[in-house]
Design an enzyme around this catalytic site. Structure first.
Site, PDB file in Angstrom:
ATOM      1  N   SER A 163       0.704  -1.433  -0.269  1.00 10.44           N
ATOM      2  CA  SER A 163      -0.034  -0.089  -0.030  1.00 10.44           C
ATOM      3  C   SER A 163       0.893   1.000   0.416  1.00 10.44           C
ATOM      4  O   SER A 163       1.884   1.447   0.623  1.00 10.44           O
ATOM      5  CB  SER A 163      -0.764  -0.084   1.183  1.00 10.44           C
ATOM      6  OG  SER A 163      -1.594   1.279   1.306  1.00 10.44           O
ATOM      7  N   ASP A 164       0.465   2.082  -0.775  1.00 11.80           N
ATOM      8  CA  ASP A 164       1.524   3.072  -1.128  1.00 11.80           C
ATOM      9  C   ASP A 164       1.098   4.390  -0.156  1.00 11.80           C
ATOM     10  O   ASP A 164       1.821   5.304  -0.429  1.00 11.80           O
ATOM     11  CB  ASP A 164       1.983   3.319  -2.406  1.00 11.80           C
ATOM     12  CG  ASP A 164       0.245   3.908  -2.875  1.00 11.80           C
ATOM     13  OD1 ASP A 164      -0.636   4.421  -2.432  1.00 11.80           O
ATOM     14  OD2 ASP A 164       0.599   5.104  -4.162  1.00 11.80           O
ATOM     15  N   LYS A 165       0.030   4.708   0.156  1.00 10.25           N
ATOM     16  CA  LYS A 165      -0.913   5.942   0.967  1.00 10.25           C
ATOM     17  C   LYS A 165      -1.265   5.061   2.553  1.00 10.25           C
ATOM     18  O   LYS A 165      -2.058   4.549   2.865  1.00 10.25           O
ATOM     19  CB  LYS A 165      -2.291   6.084   0.152  1.00 10.25           C
ATOM     20  CG  LYS A 165      -1.589   6.996  -1.142  1.00 10.25           C
ATOM     21  CD  LYS A 165      -2.070   7.560  -1.530  1.00 10.25           C
ATOM     22  CE  LYS A 165      -2.462   8.161  -2.989  1.00 10.25           C
ATOM     23  NZ  LYS A 165      -0.896   9.047  -2.769  1.00 10.25           N
ATOM     24  N   THR A 166      -0.706   6.382   3.432  1.00 13.35           N
ATOM     25  CA  THR A 166      -1.180   6.200   4.647  1.00 13.35           C
ATOM     26  C   THR A 166      -2.945   6.640   4.892  1.00 13.35           C
ATOM     27  O   THR A 166      -2.768   7.619   4.698  1.00 13.35           O
ATOM     28  CB  THR A 166       0.155   6.499   5.498  1.00 13.35           C
ATOM     29  OG1 THR A 166      -0.268   6.377   7.138  1.00 13.35           O
ATOM     30  CG2 THR A 166       0.136   8.031   5.690  1.00 13.35           C
TER      31      THR A 166
END
Length: 262
Positions: A163-166
């Protein structure tokens, strides 16, 4: 944030966007479902309901359904069984007609139908369902929730999920785990040098007060962030998750004095 996953606000303008620019990237468009933080604007509504960007995304989620490889293989197997069953039924019909023992039409059709339906795998559906349920139970033990049972076969092939987004698949909270200094070698047995960097844990920086470079790093890191001191926010700071993580890391290194120092 609801559309892009970013936590920082994006400015809007009344100037026309370049031709061919994606709608989600246009700066002169306000999207339904988003929040205005400050300012005033006069807008022209050109889409409602399913015509909005959120509506289009919801429509694609409702209609788009990719077929799993398990579903494709089962369908191919069913077609193969149907072809075999039809072949066996026709052969049985021909054999009963050409048999030396003469049978009436009802007996011939009964024998052909019996041979045809005998090829149908009646236990295929419950067998596949039970196997998927067992796999779903095993995934639940690993804290994996499956909404659709036919997605188990696809999830079973996943080795690493990135996953690239918090904030999209996480709780929106980040943590600084290491501080690194550009020094050629490590000092002390407990400090590890990786590729010419002195790597320190936040809780270990407090004992390095004699080193001016460590103090300078912490001071510059705490001052060059956009996080704001907010007593009502979790951790005492508000802002971007990245900025908050940096300030909290400095606060941990200084023993809780980052907010006061700023």
């Amino acid at each position: 944030s609801a559309l892009t996953g970013e936590s920082m606000p994006e400015p809007r303008t009344s100037q026309a966007s370049p031709t061919g620019l994606a709608q989600v990237e246009a700066r002169n468009v306000a999207f339904s479902g988003t929040v205005v933080l400050q300012g005033k604007m006069l807008c022209v509504v050109f889409g409602t309901g399913d015509e909005t960007l959120l509506g289009q995304i919801a429509a694609k989620i409702r209609t788009a359904r990719t077929r799993s490889s398990l579903e494709i293989q089962i369908e191919h197997f069913v077609h193969l069984i149907a072809f075999v069953a039809c072949g066996v039924g026709l052969l049985s019909l021909v054999a009963n007609v050409l048999s030396p023992r003469k049978r009436c039409l009802a007996e011939v059709l009964e024998n052909a139908a019996t041979a045809f339906f005998a090829q149908v795998p009646e236990g295929l559906l419950p067998t596949v369902t039970v196997c998927l349920m067992i796999a779903s139970q095993q995934m639940a033990q690993r804290k994996v929730l499956v909404r659709k049972i036919d997605a188990i076969e696809t999830l079973g092939c996943v080795g690493v999920l990135c996953s690239d987004k918090t904030g999209t698949l996480t709780s929106g909270k980040m943590t600084a785990t290491d501080f690194a200094l550009p020094v050629p070698t490590a000092i002390g047995d407990e400090q590890a040098a990786e590729e010419g960097l002195l790597v320190l844990k936040p809780h270990g920086c407090a004992g390095s007060g004699e080193r001016e470079d460590v103090e300078a790093l912490l001071r510059c890191t705490a001052l060059n962030t956009a996080a704001k001191v907010d007593a009502g926010a979790p951790g005492g700071f508000s802002g971007s998750p990245t900025e908050v993580a940096i300030v909290v890391g400095c606060q941990e290194a200084w023993g809780g004095e980052a907010g006061g120092g700023r």
